[in-house]
Structures are given as C-alpha cells and as structure tokens.
Design an enzyme around this catalytic site. Structure first.
Site, PDB file in Angstrom:
ATOM      1  N   CYS A 206       9.967   9.651  -9.710  1.00 16.01           N
ATOM      2  CA  CYS A 206       9.142   9.710  -8.599  1.00 16.01           C
ATOM      3  C   CYS A 206       9.753   9.629  -7.338  1.00 16.01           C
ATOM      4  O   CYS A 206       9.223  10.032  -6.310  1.00 16.01           O
ATOM      5  CB  CYS A 206       8.126   8.507  -8.847  1.00 16.01           C
ATOM      6  SG  CYS A 206       8.594   6.875  -8.854  1.00 16.01           S
TER       7      CYS A 206
ATOM      8  N   SER B 125       0.838  10.509 -11.950  1.00 19.27           N
ATOM      9  CA  SER B 125       0.808  11.575 -10.838  1.00 19.27           C
ATOM     10  C   SER B 125      -0.683  11.101  -9.984  1.00 19.27           C
ATOM     11  O   SER B 125      -1.502  10.513 -10.617  1.00 19.27           O
ATOM     12  CB  SER B 125       0.389  12.813 -11.684  1.00 19.27           C
ATOM     13  OG  SER B 125      -0.917  12.683 -12.471  1.00 19.27           O
TER      14      SER B 125
ATOM     15  N   GLU C 102       5.147  18.180  -5.784  1.00 23.33           N
ATOM     16  CA  GLU C 102       6.099  17.554  -6.419  1.00 23.33           C
ATOM     17  C   GLU C 102       6.505  18.430  -7.587  1.00 23.33           C
ATOM     18  O   GLU C 102       5.730  18.386  -8.573  1.00 23.33           O
ATOM     19  CB  GLU C 102       5.604  16.144  -6.719  1.00 23.33           C
ATOM     20  CG  GLU C 102       6.564  15.291  -7.613  1.00 23.33           C
ATOM     21  CD  GLU C 102       5.764  13.949  -7.976  1.00 23.33           C
ATOM     22  OE1 GLU C 102       4.528  14.150  -8.628  1.00 23.33           O
ATOM     23  OE2 GLU C 102       6.386  12.944  -8.049  1.00 23.33           O
TER      24      GLU C 102
ATOM     25  N   GLU D 263       0.881   3.802  -8.250  1.00 18.25           N
ATOM     26  CA  GLU D 263       2.209   4.109  -7.875  1.00 18.25           C
ATOM     27  C   GLU D 263       2.110   5.659  -8.269  1.00 18.25           C
ATOM     28  O   GLU D 263       2.287   5.934  -9.529  1.00 18.25           O
ATOM     29  CB  GLU D 263       3.259   3.468  -8.595  1.00 18.25           C
ATOM     30  CG  GLU D 263       2.900   2.097  -8.506  1.00 18.25           C
ATOM     31  CD  GLU D 263       4.000   1.550  -7.483  1.00 18.25           C
ATOM     32  OE1 GLU D 263       3.886   0.497  -6.863  1.00 18.25           O
ATOM     33  OE2 GLU D 263       5.136   2.336  -7.112  1.00 18.25           O
TER      34      GLU D 263
ATOM     35  N   LYS E  79      -1.366   0.715 -21.692  1.00 19.76           N
ATOM     36  CA  LYS E  79      -1.168   2.245 -22.535  1.00 19.76           C
ATOM     37  C   LYS E  79       0.034   2.741 -21.919  1.00 19.76           C
ATOM     38  O   LYS E  79       0.297   3.382 -20.980  1.00 19.76           O
ATOM     39  CB  LYS E  79      -2.452   2.916 -22.160  1.00 19.76           C
ATOM     40  CG  LYS E  79      -2.526   4.349 -22.999  1.00 19.76           C
ATOM     41  CD  LYS E  79      -3.396   5.415 -22.507  1.00 19.76           C
ATOM     42  CE  LYS E  79      -2.585   6.331 -21.670  1.00 19.76           C
ATOM     43  NZ  LYS E  79      -1.591   7.110 -22.338  1.00 19.76           N
TER      44      LYS E  79
HETATM   45  P1  NAD Z   1       0.397  11.545 -15.722  1.00 19.36           P
HETATM   46  O1  NAD Z   1      -0.343  11.144 -14.233  1.00 19.36           O
HETATM   47  O2  NAD Z   1       0.055  12.569 -16.636  1.00 19.36           O
HETATM   48  O3  NAD Z   1       0.281  10.332 -16.802  1.00 19.36           O
HETATM   49  C1  NAD Z   1       0.412   8.861 -16.620  1.00 19.36           C
HETATM   50  C2  NAD Z   1      -0.086   8.148 -17.528  1.00 19.36           C
HETATM   51  O4  NAD Z   1      -1.625   8.375 -17.360  1.00 19.36           O
HETATM   52  C3  NAD Z   1      -0.014   8.442 -18.804  1.00 19.36           C
HETATM   53  O5  NAD Z   1       0.171   7.260 -20.037  1.00 19.36           O
HETATM   54  C4  NAD Z   1      -1.022   9.347 -19.354  1.00 19.36           C
HETATM   55  O6  NAD Z   1      -1.511   9.200 -20.734  1.00 19.36           O
HETATM   56  C5  NAD Z   1      -1.946   8.602 -18.491  1.00 19.36           C
HETATM   57  N1  NAD Z   1      -3.386   9.609 -18.099  1.00 19.36           N
HETATM   58  C6  NAD Z   1      -3.222  10.885 -18.146  1.00 19.36           C
HETATM   59  N2  NAD Z   1      -4.599  11.452 -17.711  1.00 19.36           N
HETATM   60  C7  NAD Z   1      -5.302  10.289 -17.785  1.00 19.36           C
HETATM   61  C8  NAD Z   1      -6.775   9.879 -17.447  1.00 19.36           C
HETATM   62  N3  NAD Z   1      -7.475  11.217 -17.137  1.00 19.36           N
HETATM   63  N4  NAD Z   1      -7.194   8.877 -17.104  1.00 19.36           N
HETATM   64  C9  NAD Z   1      -6.343   7.626 -17.398  1.00 19.36           C
HETATM   65  N5  NAD Z   1      -4.914   7.916 -17.872  1.00 19.36           N
HETATM   66  C10 NAD Z   1      -4.581   9.140 -17.873  1.00 19.36           C
HETATM   67  O7  NAD Z   1       2.070  11.368 -15.209  1.00 19.36           O
HETATM   68  P2  NAD Z   1       3.298  11.716 -15.977  1.00 19.36           P
HETATM   69  O8  NAD Z   1       3.233  13.161 -16.255  1.00 19.36           O
HETATM   70  O9  NAD Z   1       3.148  10.942 -17.037  1.00 19.36           O
HETATM   71  O10 NAD Z   1       4.378  11.147 -14.939  1.00 19.36           O
HETATM   72  C11 NAD Z   1       4.956  12.043 -13.847  1.00 19.36           C
HETATM   73  C12 NAD Z   1       3.972  11.565 -12.610  1.00 19.36           C
HETATM   74  O11 NAD Z   1       4.155  10.205 -12.541  1.00 19.36           O
HETATM   75  C13 NAD Z   1       4.609  12.411 -11.389  1.00 19.36           C
HETATM   76  O12 NAD Z   1       3.750  12.538 -10.524  1.00 19.36           O
HETATM   77  C14 NAD Z   1       5.242  10.832 -10.938  1.00 19.36           C
HETATM   78  O13 NAD Z   1       5.583  11.134  -9.365  1.00 19.36           O
HETATM   79  C15 NAD Z   1       4.502  10.008 -11.172  1.00 19.36           C
HETATM   80  N6  NAD Z   1       5.466   8.637 -11.307  1.00 19.36           N
HETATM   81  C16 NAD Z   1       5.256   7.791 -10.248  1.00 19.36           C
HETATM   82  C17 NAD Z   1       6.038   6.444 -10.164  1.00 19.36           C
HETATM   83  C18 NAD Z   1       5.774   5.672  -9.046  1.00 19.36           C
HETATM   84  O14 NAD Z   1       6.336   4.622  -8.997  1.00 19.36           O
HETATM   85  N7  NAD Z   1       5.315   5.897  -7.946  1.00 19.36           N
HETATM   86  C19 NAD Z   1       6.765   6.418 -11.346  1.00 19.36           C
HETATM   87  C20 NAD Z   1       6.946   7.135 -12.219  1.00 19.36           C
HETATM   88  C21 NAD Z   1       6.407   8.425 -12.131  1.00 19.36           C
END
Ligand code: NAD
Length: 501
Positions: free
Chosen positions: A298, A242, A396, A264, A188
């Site tokens: 990230c 996140s 962050e 991650e 997804k």
């Molecule tokens: P997010 O956590 O809002 O969303 C990430 C994914 O999870 C999306 O596909 C989203 O649709 C899905 N999601 C959202 N709520 C969910 C739920 N309740 N259950 C299951 N899936 C759900 O993050 P974002 O805003 O897309 O990305 C930013 C965050 O991602 C930042 O905190 C960043 O640090 C982190 N990030 C980490 C890495 C890493 O490798 N550590 C890489 C990229 C981004």
C-alpha cells in the site's frame, strides 16, 4: 535482472487448518475447503475452511461473552502485557515456520518474510509496554466542589479484516494493540493467505490469552467479510484493503449499528527526487520502494517525481538498479522479489503495463511476464514520458510499475505529488533541509520518509490522509484507537440545591 531457484521446497502435501473459535481450532467438517496454491510454485500448500455467516455469528457471540465477563478487559495492564510478551517469545521460537508459510501462501521471499515476522515480535513487545502505559486524564481545576476524570475503556468486540499482501505484518500491526486495549476480537484474513493468522491465534492461546478473546473466521470477503461489516454485535471494525471495499465498510456500518471504523486503504505514493539529492542513494531507494513485495504494497513509491535537469540520468540509474534485482523462487534465501500473489493481481498488473503503452508512455525498462517454469513473476516496469492524466499515473496498480513525471520548481513537485485522491505515504530525496521540510509539510500523506523509504516500526503510528483511510494503527495512538473515552464529573461535598427549601 537475475532469476533464482531454491533447494528448499513446498510441502509434499497441503497443510490443513481449522478456523479458530474459543481457544481452539474448528475443523472444516461439512464446510467447503479452499485449497490455496503457492503463487511461486503453482502447487497446493494449504487447505482452509470456508466459513458461513453463521460461523461469524458464533465467533462474535464467543468474543462478546469473553468481553462482557471481563476475562481480559478486567485484567491489569501488567497481566495483559505478560501474555503479549510470552506471545513474542513463542513467535521468536517459531519464526522460521511462520516465515515459511507466509512465503508459500503470499509468494514473498522467505528472507523478507522472516524480517517481517521479526518486526512483528517487536510489535508485541512494544504493545506490551503500552498495555501498562495506557491511561486517561484528570481535571483538578474545576473548583473545590468538582473533580473531573477522563478514562479510557476498551471499545468492545473488534472485527479485523486484513489483505493478502502482508498477511502477518498487517495482522501484527493491529492485534497486539487491540489486545493491549482490553478488547476481544474476531479476525478475518484474506482467503488467499490465512495460514499465519491461524498460527498466531494458536500461539496466543499457548501464551495464556484467555479462550474466546481472539477468534479467526476464514473465507471470502463477499460472504464472511460482509457478515462482519454488517454485524450488529461488532462494536468496531478495523479494515485494511482496497479503497473500494473500504467504502462498502462505511456503507455497511451506516446500515447496521454505526460500528466505529478504522480504515487503512490504498495509495499512489510519490517519490520526489531533487537534483541535489544523493542520486545513487535515491535510485536505490526508488527501486526498493517499487520492487519490494513486487510492488504489492500500500505504501509502494509508485510515482517518481523527479527534477527535470536530472530526469534522464536518474531514470537510467533506476533502470540499472531494477536490472540487478534478484527475482525468483520465494523459498530461495537470496531472492529479493518473489511471485505475484494472485492470478487476478497478475492480470491487473499486465493489463496496466499494456495500458501505459497504449496511453503513449514509454516502457523504458522491464514489464515482462517472466517464465521461471513455475508460478507467476513480473519484472519491474519503468515508464517515462508519463502525464498526470494517464491511468498508470492515477490508479493504484499494486504491482511493480513505476511512472516518471518531471518538475521544475518545489511548487510543481508538491502539486504533482498532491494530484491524487490518495494520501497514504510519500518520500522526498534532497540534501536541502528547506526543500525537505517544505515538501514534508505540504504533501498530504500520513507517512513520510526523508532520504529513505518504507521504514517502519512499532513506535510511529500508521494511517492515511484523504481516501487512504481513517484512524491510526500502531504506536500509542494504535491502542487509543480501540478505546472509547468516558468523562466523569465527581461532586465533592454538599450539593448546592437546585430546588429551593
Ligand atoms: P481487498 O479490499 O480486496 O480485500 C481486503 C480484505 O477484505 C480481504 O480479507 C477480503 O477478503 C476482504 N473483503 C473483500 N471484499 C469484502 C467485502 N465486500 N466486505 C468485507 N470484506 C471484504 O484488498 P486486497 O486485494 O486483499 O489488498 C489490496 C488492497 O489493500 C490495495 O488497495 C492496498 O492498497 C490495500 N492495502 C492497504 C494497506 C494500508 O495499510 N493502507 C495495507 C495493505 C493493503
């Protein structure tokens, strides 16, 4: 700061995608359709179906069948490698197309998107080798009557949830490794950036991946993502996003089937600069580390921790570098920093820039919402006079906001660097090998850069310490992560009886 516009344009009409199950696209039909606007231009560019929990069930059932009948896991590593290598070839041929749609949905500069997609080709090529190299262990030292085998088996059906900041790169840091292990999968992407994930599914089919091995469901995290985290028939979930949603994944796993998790998550990554560093190089690296991908990264180096004796001079150098970054139209080949990917993220970034000033830090450079006549753009912000208790130093932000803290000793630098719940990445800039090694050893982070930042590749594993996550992606560890280990004892010759007579 230099602003850019392009002669290349968004598509006249948004491109319509289906989601992807069983080796083919599934049209939206009666489902709602999400129209995604390009954050750099503000015009609709893609139309993506909003899947339901039933669609997730269907995709998982297809992936389950594909796993259990061994159409993929039963192949030799060499046969799996051939598909991954063919995928790399097709990706190379479609590089510009991938970069164009990635840039449109995400807002990142097209040259950067092309560079990332080129790196993704390398991921597939490297993982192809790993499909053949993956092996177990044996114990020939258990005495003449016993032989021990340790074998690796694919974990089963993997759910993969990815974020919007590097839609294609993060996908390709995982998919080829998951496939190399022999698993099947349901992916997804973020609802904001689904196009290139759907393109990869199509490319894999063209490359000969058996139908049903890689499926894609599209839609929001709150519905589609939740259905995956709670699913009873997903054996492992790899989540990138996140820390807050990562926590929900852990809770959902505990509530459902104890699915194995790879996480991650977020970071608040230190950039430690000693007075003896090549300050010109370090300033360039620090500006790159926070402005690359508009800080929506990230591993962004968002906390500059600089030796007090050079702090003022170094802040001026960084501000000067920031002022020369070419910000503008993501479709312009010369753009270095593009648009902020979502409206919500734009609001978060601007609210932290306001908060930093309310908290008493000095906005020494940037931090403005730029009016380019289209889309949403922010100039990189540099905050001096920051203390470790301020929200801008702790949270962050996920935007181009750099805080500056000063230190006097190596121990101080390490303490400030470790004063965070995160442990994703860190950089140190010094010409002194003792300082470099001491800092590298004592700062808690899963990725470290010495006199550079944000470098990567398929060979070295990725992952975080502390609240930045569990497990590792990429490298041989990235394949092993998607396997489970079976220990087998084999008796040789006649058994010594337990029951007398
Ligand atoms: P997010 O956590 O809002 O969303 C990430 C994914 O999870 C999306 O596909 C989203 O649709 C899905 N999601 C959202 N709520 C969910 C739920 N309740 N259950 C299951 N899936 C759900 O993050 P974002 O805003 O897309 O990305 C930013 C965050 O991602 C930042 O905190 C960043 O640090 C982190 N990030 C980490 C890495 C890493 O490798 N550590 C890489 C990229 C981004």
């Amino acid at each position: 700061m230099d602003t850019q516009t392009s002669t290349r344009t968004p598509p006249p009409e948004p491109r319509t995608f289906g989601f992807y199950v069983g080796g083919q696209p599934v049209a939206a039909g009666e489902r709602e359709v999400f129209e995604r606007a390009s954050p750099g231009h503000g015009v609709p560019v893609t139309r993506i179906p909003t899947c339901s929990a039933q669609d997730v069930d269907m995709a998982v059932a297809v992936a389950r069948e594909a796993f259990e009948d061994r159409r993929w896991s039963g192949l030799s590593g060499a046969d799996r490698a051939a598909v991954l290598l063919k995928t790399a070839d097709i990706m190379r041929a479609r590089l510009d197309e991938i970069a164009y749609w990635e840039s449109l949905e995400n807002g990142k500069p097209i040259a950067q998107a092309r560079g990332e997609a080129t790196g993704c080709i390398g991921m597939f090529e490297y993982a192809a080798g790993l499909a053949r190299a993956l092996h177990g262990d044996s114990f020939n030292n258990l005495g003449d009557s016993m032989f021990g085998l340790v074998t690796r088996e694919p974990v089963g059906v993997v759910g993969l949830i990815t974020p919007w900041n590097f839609p294609f790169l993060i996908l390709c840091e995982r998919v080829p490794y998951i496939l190399a292990s022999g698993c099947t999968m349901v992916t997804k992407p973020s609802e904001m950036t689904s196009a290139t994930t759907l393109m990869l599914a199509e490319i894999l089919t063209e490359a000969g991946l058996p139908d049903g091995v890689m499926n894609v469901v599209t839609g929001p995290g709150s519905t589609v993502g939740t259905a995956m985290t709670e699913h009873m028939d997903i054996d492992m979930l790899s989540f990138t996003g996140s820390t807050a949603v990562g926590r929900l994944c852990v809770e959902a796993s505990a509530r459902s089937n104890f699915k194995k998790l790879g996480l991650e998550l977020g970071g608040k990554n230190p950039q430690i600069v000693f007075a003896d560093a090549d300050l010109e190089d370090a300033a360039d690296g620090v500006a790159f580390g926070i402005a690359f991908n508009t800080g929506q990264c990230c591993v962004s180096g968002s906390r500059l921790i600089v030796e007090r004796s050079v702090a003022d001079e170094f802040a001026r150098l960084v501000a000067d570098k920031m002022s020369k970054i070419r910000i503008g139209d993501p479709l312009d080949e010369n753009t270095q920093a593009g648009a902020i990917t979502t409206d919500a993220q734009n609001r978060v970034i601007m609210s932290y820039i306001a908060k930093g000033q309310e908290e008493g830090a000095t906005l020494a450079y940037g931090g403005e919402q730029l009016d380019l006549g289209m889309g949403q753009y922010v100039s990189p912000a540099l905050f001096t006079g920051v203390t470790g208790d301020m929200a801008i130093a702790r949270d962050e932000i996920f935007g181009p906001v750099l805080t500056v803290q000063e230190f006097d000793t190596v121990d101080d630098a390490i303490a400030i660097a470790n004063d965070t719940v995160y442990g994703l990445a860190a950089s140190v800039w010094t010409k002194n090998i003792d300082k470099a090694l001491t800092v590298t050893r004592r700062v808690k982070a899963g990725r470290f850069w010495v006199n550079t930042t944000l470098s990567g590749g398929p060979e070295l594993p990725l992952g975080g310490f502390k609240q930045s996550g569990w497990g590792r992606e990429a490298g041989m560890m990235g394949v092993e992560e998607y396997t489970q280990v079976k220990s087998t004892h084999i008796e040789i010759g006649k058994r010594s009886p337990w029951v007398d007579g």
